[in-house]
Scaffold this motif. Structure first.
Motif, PDB file in Angstrom:
ATOM      1  N   UNK B  39       0.763  -1.141  -0.085  1.00  0.00           N
ATOM      2  CA  UNK B  39       0.140  -0.027   0.101  1.00  0.00           C
ATOM      3  C   UNK B  39       0.931   1.124  -0.167  1.00  0.00           C
ATOM      4  N   UNK B  57       3.020   7.027   0.467  1.00  0.00           N
ATOM      5  CA  UNK B  57       1.742   6.390   0.637  1.00  0.00           C
ATOM      6  C   UNK B  57       0.577   7.188  -0.279  1.00  0.00           C
ATOM      7  N   UNK B  59      -1.859   8.895   0.408  1.00  0.00           N
ATOM      8  CA  UNK B  59      -2.333  10.095   0.969  1.00  0.00           C
ATOM      9  C   UNK B  59      -1.302  11.050   0.827  1.00  0.00           C
ATOM     10  N   UNK B  61       1.836  10.910   2.348  1.00  0.00           N
ATOM     11  CA  UNK B  61       2.743  10.669   3.288  1.00  0.00           C
ATOM     12  C   UNK B  61       3.835   9.961   3.011  1.00  0.00           C
ATOM     13  N   UNK B  86       3.798  14.952   5.524  1.00  0.00           N
ATOM     14  CA  UNK B  86       2.658  14.998   5.007  1.00  0.00           C
ATOM     15  C   UNK B  86       2.081  16.462   4.630  1.00  0.00           C
ATOM     16  N   UNK B  89       4.277  19.309   6.344  1.00  0.00           N
ATOM     17  CA  UNK B  89       4.341  19.119   7.692  1.00  0.00           C
ATOM     18  C   UNK B  89       5.059  17.971   8.073  1.00  0.00           C
ATOM     19  N   UNK B  91       5.352  14.761  11.232  1.00  0.00           N
ATOM     20  CA  UNK B  91       4.615  14.321  12.035  1.00  0.00           C
ATOM     21  C   UNK B  91       5.658  13.507  12.791  1.00  0.00           C
ATOM     22  N   UNK B  93       6.342  10.361  14.811  1.00  0.00           N
ATOM     23  CA  UNK B  93       5.584   9.018  14.778  1.00  0.00           C
ATOM     24  C   UNK B  93       6.479   7.954  15.561  1.00  0.00           C
TER      25      UNK B  93
END
Lengths: 106, 133
Positions: B39, B57, B59, B61, B86, B89, B91, B93
């Motif tokens: 994915x 990804x 989306x 990311x 993303x 920005x 993030x 994780x």
């Protein structure tokens, strides 16, 4: 975490669009479905459905302010790390299913 | 239900695949195949310990990882970098380690994946605003 609740959280966070909603609410605080639809490229109706799923999993709450309904993330039922773990678990389920399908075809 | 975990937690999943270990290993080591099953589009120049990989990804990311263990036909492990980007920005994780193990069975191959540790607090899903804007 009770199993049925964990299941709802896994399902809710397993969808990338709903993770977009969670991210948006994390960054902007409480928002209406219309405001969210401006940030996320799906219809307001689709956002409303995603919000309902997140609400069912107790990840967001709806608050009425005058004529508007604003949605905000709930600090419970889980910490961010637990939420991320739930999403990761759900993603691995999907990946392993795809891997199996891919190898079945070969 | 409590919002705070008392201990690091692990995600473990396994699946019985209808293929021999060699076929499964070929898929795991073939970057273009990741788009189909993982994915994400994955790129790496060399699948070896300490080499980097990049995951893109759908989306938008983008997240990096570093291979930590490559034992042909047996085990592949990588560690996610502690942030993802993303839409400009970053993030923070969890820098979890993902280990994929293969074990031949009579019917095919058992693949077990584990990802850990997911710690409370450190590595929470938090935006590092504007760092990459």
């Amino acid at each position: 975490m009770k199993n049925e609740k964990a299941g709802a959280v896994f399902a809710a966070l397993g969808d990338p669009r709903r993770r977009d909603v969670v991210t948006c609410l994390t960054e902007n605080g409480a928002m209406t479905a219309t405001e969210l639809a401006k940030h996320i490229p799906v219809s307001r109706q689709a956002i409303a459905k995603h919000l309902q799923t997140l609400a069912d999993a107790a990840l967001v709450v709806a608050e009425r302010e005058g004529r508007e309904v604003r949605y905000r993330l709930t600090p419970e039922p889980m910490s961010d790390a637990v939420a991320w773990m739930a999403a990761a678990g759900s993603e691995w389920d999907t990946r392993l299913k795809r891997l199996k399908r891919l190898l079945t075809k070969e | 239900m409590h919002g705070v975990m008392a201990a690091p937690a692990r995600v473990t999943k396994d699946v019985l695949l209808p293929a021999d270990v060699g076929s499964v290993w070929r898929l795991l080591t073939h970057a273009p195949s990741y788009a189909t099953w993982f994915g994400a589009e994955v790129s790496f120049s060399r699948l070896a310990r300490s080499e980097a990989a990049e995951f893109r990804f759908p989306d938008g990311m983008v997240r990096g990882a570093v291979f930590e263990e490559v034992v042909p036909m047996q085990r592949l492990a990588f560690r996610w970098l502690p942030f993802a980007k993303l839409a400009g920005t970053s993030y923070r994780l969890p820098a979890t380690r993902v280990q994929i193990s293969l074990e031949p069975t009579g019917e095919g191959t058992r693949l077990t994946v584990s990802e850990a540790p997911f710690m409370t607090g450190a590595g929470s899903f938090e935006a590092l605003r504007s760092e990459t804007a």
